[in-house]
Design a protein around this motif. Sequence first.
Motif, short mmCIF file in Angstrom:
data_model
loop_
_atom_site.label_atom_id
_atom_site.label_comp_id
_atom_site.label_asym_id
_atom_site.label_seq_id
_atom_site.Cartn_x
_atom_site.Cartn_y
_atom_site.Cartn_z
N LEU A 31 0.83 -1.20 0.00
CA LEU A 31 0.00 0.00 0.00
C LEU A 31 0.87 1.26 0.00
O LEU A 31 0.65 2.18 -0.80
CB LEU A 31 -0.92 0.01 1.22
N VAL A 32 1.86 1.30 0.87
CA VAL A 32 2.75 2.47 0.95
C VAL A 32 3.52 2.64 -0.35
O VAL A 32 3.65 3.76 -0.86
CB VAL A 32 3.71 2.33 2.15
N GLU A 33 4.00 1.57 -0.91
CA GLU A 33 4.76 1.65 -2.17
C GLU A 33 3.89 2.09 -3.33
O GLU A 33 4.41 2.61 -4.32
CB GLU A 33 5.41 0.31 -2.48
N SER A 34 2.58 1.90 -3.25
CA SER A 34 1.69 2.28 -4.35
C SER A 34 1.36 3.77 -4.34
O SER A 34 0.80 4.28 -5.33
CB SER A 34 0.39 1.47 -4.28
N ILE A 35 1.69 4.49 -3.29
CA ILE A 35 1.43 5.93 -3.23
C ILE A 35 2.41 6.63 -4.17
O ILE A 35 3.62 6.46 -4.03
CB ILE A 35 1.60 6.46 -1.79
N PRO A 36 1.92 7.41 -5.11
CA PRO A 36 2.83 8.09 -6.03
C PRO A 36 3.68 9.14 -5.32
O PRO A 36 3.24 9.76 -4.35
CB PRO A 36 1.90 8.75 -7.06
N ASP A 37 4.90 9.31 -5.79
CA ASP A 37 5.80 10.29 -5.18
C ASP A 37 5.21 11.69 -5.17
O ASP A 37 5.46 12.49 -4.27
CB ASP A 37 7.14 10.32 -5.92
N GLU A 38 4.40 12.00 -6.17
CA GLU A 38 3.80 13.34 -6.27
C GLU A 38 2.90 13.65 -5.06
O GLU A 38 2.68 14.81 -4.74
CB GLU A 38 2.98 13.47 -7.55
N ALA A 39 2.39 12.63 -4.40
CA ALA A 39 1.54 12.85 -3.24
C ALA A 39 2.31 13.46 -2.08
O ALA A 39 1.71 14.07 -1.19
CB ALA A 39 0.90 11.53 -2.80
N PHE A 40 3.62 13.33 -2.10
CA PHE A 40 4.44 13.87 -1.02
C PHE A 40 5.00 15.25 -1.34
O PHE A 40 5.67 15.85 -0.51
CB PHE A 40 5.59 12.91 -0.71
#
Length: 43
Positions: A31-40
Motif C-alpha cells: 500500500l505504501v509503495e503504491s502511493i505516487p511520489d507526487e503525493a508527497f
Amino acid sequence: MFKGYMNQVILPMDLSYKLQENDVAFAVNDLVESIPDEAFNCF
C-alpha cells in the motif's frame, strides 16, 4: 524519494524472526509503495 525502510540495517535485526508470507506487513508495504511520489510534494 528514498523508500528503503524494508531493507534497513541501522537497527539490530533478529535474523531468527521471519515474517509469514501472509503477514499484514506485506500488505502495508504494498500500500505504501503504491502511493505516487507526487503525493508527497505538497510544499
